[in-house]
Scaffold this motif. Structure first.
Motif, PDB file in Angstrom:
ATOM      1  N   PHE A 117       0.811  -1.213   0.000  1.00 20.39           N
ATOM      2  CA  PHE A 117       0.000   0.000   0.000  1.00 20.39           C
ATOM      3  C   PHE A 117       0.844   1.261   0.000  1.00 20.39           C
ATOM      4  N   GLN A 118       2.060   1.198   0.493  1.00 20.14           N
ATOM      5  CA  GLN A 118       2.934   2.364   0.424  1.00 20.14           C
ATOM      6  C   GLN A 118       3.264   2.701  -1.023  1.00 20.14           C
ATOM      7  N   LYS A 119       3.334   1.687  -1.872  1.00 21.26           N
ATOM      8  CA  LYS A 119       3.605   1.912  -3.289  1.00 21.26           C
ATOM      9  C   LYS A 119       2.447   2.638  -3.953  1.00 21.26           C
ATOM     10  N   GLN A 120       1.269   2.544  -3.338  1.00 16.42           N
ATOM     11  CA  GLN A 120       0.105   3.178  -3.923  1.00 16.42           C
ATOM     12  C   GLN A 120      -0.042   4.641  -3.512  1.00 16.42           C
ATOM     13  N   ASN A 121       0.916   5.129  -2.718  1.00 22.23           N
ATOM     14  CA  ASN A 121       0.827   6.509  -2.243  1.00 22.23           C
ATOM     15  C   ASN A 121       1.346   7.462  -3.314  1.00 22.23           C
ATOM     16  N   GLU A 122       0.595   7.580  -4.377  1.00 21.51           N
ATOM     17  CA  GLU A 122       0.980   8.444  -5.471  1.00 21.51           C
ATOM     18  C   GLU A 122       0.644   9.897  -5.144  1.00 21.51           C
ATOM     19  N   ILE A 123       1.375  10.790  -5.770  1.00 21.63           N
ATOM     20  CA  ILE A 123       1.042  12.204  -5.729  1.00 21.63           C
ATOM     21  C   ILE A 123       0.666  12.605  -7.150  1.00 21.63           C
ATOM     22  N   ILE A 124      -0.580  12.986  -7.328  1.00 21.96           N
ATOM     23  CA  ILE A 124      -1.094  13.339  -8.650  1.00 21.96           C
ATOM     24  C   ILE A 124      -1.344  14.839  -8.701  1.00 21.96           C
ATOM     25  N   GLU A 125      -0.838  15.471  -9.741  1.00 23.83           N
ATOM     26  CA  GLU A 125      -1.093  16.889  -9.958  1.00 23.83           C
ATOM     27  C   GLU A 125      -2.136  17.019 -11.056  1.00 23.83           C
ATOM     28  N   LEU A 126      -3.244  17.658 -10.728  1.00 21.48           N
ATOM     29  CA  LEU A 126      -4.374  17.765 -11.637  1.00 21.48           C
ATOM     30  C   LEU A 126      -4.882  19.207 -11.613  1.00 21.48           C
ATOM     31  N   GLN A 127      -4.562  19.944 -12.677  1.00 18.95           N
ATOM     32  CA  GLN A 127      -4.884  21.362 -12.748  1.00 18.95           C
ATOM     33  C   GLN A 127      -4.354  22.070 -11.496  1.00 18.95           C
ATOM     34  N   HIS A 128      -5.222  22.651 -10.672  1.00 22.14           N
ATOM     35  CA  HIS A 128      -4.760  23.390  -9.492  1.00 22.14           C
ATOM     36  C   HIS A 128      -4.695  22.507  -8.249  1.00 22.14           C
ATOM     37  N   LEU A 129      -4.899  21.188  -8.421  1.00 20.27           N
ATOM     38  CA  LEU A 129      -4.942  20.279  -7.284  1.00 20.27           C
ATOM     39  C   LEU A 129      -3.676  19.434  -7.175  1.00 20.27           C
ATOM     40  N   ILE A 130      -3.285  19.149  -5.936  1.00 25.46           N
ATOM     41  CA  ILE A 130      -2.259  18.149  -5.635  1.00 25.46           C
ATOM     42  C   ILE A 130      -2.927  17.106  -4.762  1.00 25.46           C
ATOM     43  N   ILE A 131      -2.947  15.848  -5.227  1.00 28.64           N
ATOM     44  CA  ILE A 131      -3.670  14.787  -4.525  1.00 28.64           C
ATOM     45  C   ILE A 131      -2.688  13.730  -4.033  1.00 28.64           C
ATOM     46  N   HIS A 132      -2.706  13.474  -2.724  1.00 23.16           N
ATOM     47  CA  HIS A 132      -1.935  12.392  -2.124  1.00 23.16           C
ATOM     48  C   HIS A 132      -2.912  11.226  -1.952  1.00 23.16           C
ATOM     49  N   THR A 133      -2.798  10.223  -2.811  1.00 23.31           N
ATOM     50  CA  THR A 133      -3.839   9.203  -2.880  1.00 23.31           C
ATOM     51  C   THR A 133      -3.938   8.352  -1.626  1.00 23.31           C
ATOM     52  N   LYS A 134      -2.824   8.000  -0.996  1.00 25.33           N
ATOM     53  CA  LYS A 134      -2.881   7.128   0.181  1.00 25.33           C
ATOM     54  C   LYS A 134      -3.374   7.884   1.408  1.00 25.33           C
ATOM     55  N   ASP A 135      -2.903   9.109   1.565  1.00 24.79           N
ATOM     56  CA  ASP A 135      -3.238   9.875   2.768  1.00 24.79           C
ATOM     57  C   ASP A 135      -4.619  10.513   2.692  1.00 24.79           C
ATOM     58  N   GLY A 136      -5.230  10.473   1.510  1.00 26.29           N
ATOM     59  CA  GLY A 136      -6.535  11.101   1.362  1.00 26.29           C
ATOM     60  C   GLY A 136      -6.453  12.612   1.451  1.00 26.29           C
ATOM     61  N   LEU A 137      -5.321  13.171   0.999  1.00 24.60           N
ATOM     62  CA  LEU A 137      -5.073  14.604   1.131  1.00 24.60           C
ATOM     63  C   LEU A 137      -5.200  15.285  -0.229  1.00 24.60           C
ATOM     64  N   VAL A 138      -6.013  16.334  -0.287  1.00 24.37           N
ATOM     65  CA  VAL A 138      -6.167  17.130  -1.509  1.00 24.37           C
ATOM     66  C   VAL A 138      -5.827  18.572  -1.164  1.00 24.37           C
ATOM     67  N   VAL A 139      -4.887  19.149  -1.910  1.00 21.67           N
ATOM     68  CA  VAL A 139      -4.410  20.506  -1.615  1.00 21.67           C
ATOM     69  C   VAL A 139      -4.596  21.383  -2.852  1.00 21.67           C
ATOM     70  N   ASN A 140      -5.057  22.606  -2.630  1.00 23.25           N
ATOM     71  CA  ASN A 140      -5.126  23.609  -3.679  1.00 23.25           C
ATOM     72  C   ASN A 140      -3.737  24.211  -3.817  1.00 23.25           C
ATOM     73  N   ARG A 141      -3.095  23.954  -4.950  1.00 22.78           N
ATOM     74  CA  ARG A 141      -1.717  24.398  -5.129  1.00 22.78           C
ATOM     75  C   ARG A 141      -1.598  25.925  -5.107  1.00 22.78           C
ATOM     76  N   GLU A 142      -2.628  26.620  -5.554  1.00 20.33           N
ATOM     77  CA  GLU A 142      -2.565  28.073  -5.645  1.00 20.33           C
ATOM     78  C   GLU A 142      -2.692  28.741  -4.280  1.00 20.33           C
ATOM     79  N   THR A 143      -3.520  28.180  -3.401  1.00 23.76           N
ATOM     80  CA  THR A 143      -3.703  28.767  -2.068  1.00 23.76           C
ATOM     81  C   THR A 143      -2.893  28.028  -0.999  1.00 23.76           C
TER      82      THR A 143
END
Length: 222
Positions: A117-143
């Motif tokens: 499951f640690q291998k599944q901890n991807e960080i995806i950048e999608l438009q203004h979002l940064i998503i940490h898939t394992k941690d369930g964290l979504v961050v607005n890159r601009e703010t």
């Protein structure tokens, strides 16, 4: 070191499992029932769940947790050794270990699940979002602020992310996220997508992240 959430009502077994995993460097939260476990989910790296528990059984608890926290690995423990029980457990859980068991085997299975499951901890950048898939964290890159999603909202978003660039029908989304057959006219999916858009889209009235494919379903493009 991992944070292990361990649910076991048999005191003797619970004590030596907690002691053994702690000695191996893990932090263990041991509960004797499913009551109150939700407050520990967000800080846990893995759940070890006994089947026979007071109140809700482990199968019921495990299914509920997996629906809302798909990236939390679940290891079932049970004295029930029938093929039917194992199949039922593995329908949602990631591993199934029967009692009695050797502590070395339990520890080894924990390590395997943590690595997987640690291998599944991807960080995806999608438009203004940064998503940490394992941690369930979504961050607005601009703010640079976290976007707070409910468990179900993140599970839905994560399902889109696992199928990037694919057009998903309402049936596929509902069955994939809720684990039930979609019934025509059910507004549950539509409502959840509306609320999710309100949180992640710059302009929810004109969404660019979750696209509506008229007459088919929805799509998230990278």
């Amino acid at each position: 070191m991992a944070h292990v959430l361990y649910i076991e009502d048999e005191r003797e077994i619970g004590e030596w499992v907690e002691k053994d995993l702690t000695a191996r460097g893990h932090q263990v939260t041991w509960l004797t029932s499913g009551e109150g476990l939700d407050s520990y989910i967000s800080q846990s790296d893995i759940m070890i769940l006994d089947v026979m528990l007071p109140g809700l059984d482990g199968f019921s608890i495990g299914r509920r947790i997996k629906k809302d926290h798909a990236t939390l690995p679940i290891l079932m423990l049970s004295a029930r050794t029938s093929v039917e029980d194992k199949v039922e457990g593995l329908d949602f859980a990631d591993d199934y270990l029967t009692k009695p068991f050797h502590p070395d085997e339990l520890a080894a299975r924990v390590e395997v699940l943590l690595r997987r499951f640690q291998k599944q901890n991807e960080i995806i950048e999608l438009q203004h979002l940064i998503i940490h898939t394992k941690d369930g964290l979504v961050v607005n890159r601009e703010t640079e602020k976290e976007i707070q999603l409910t468990g179900k909202q993140f599970h839905l978003f994560q399902f889109f992310l696992k199928h990037l660039n694919q057009i998903l029908t309402k049936e596929q989304l509902y069955e994939g996220v809720w684990g039930e057959r979609y019934l025509e006219g059910d507004k549950t999916l539509m409502v959840h997508i509306r609320y999710l858009r309100e949180k992640i889209e710059k302009n929810p009235a004109s969404p660019t992240i979750i696209e509506t494919i008229r007459g088919i379903g929805y799509r998230v493009k990278l």
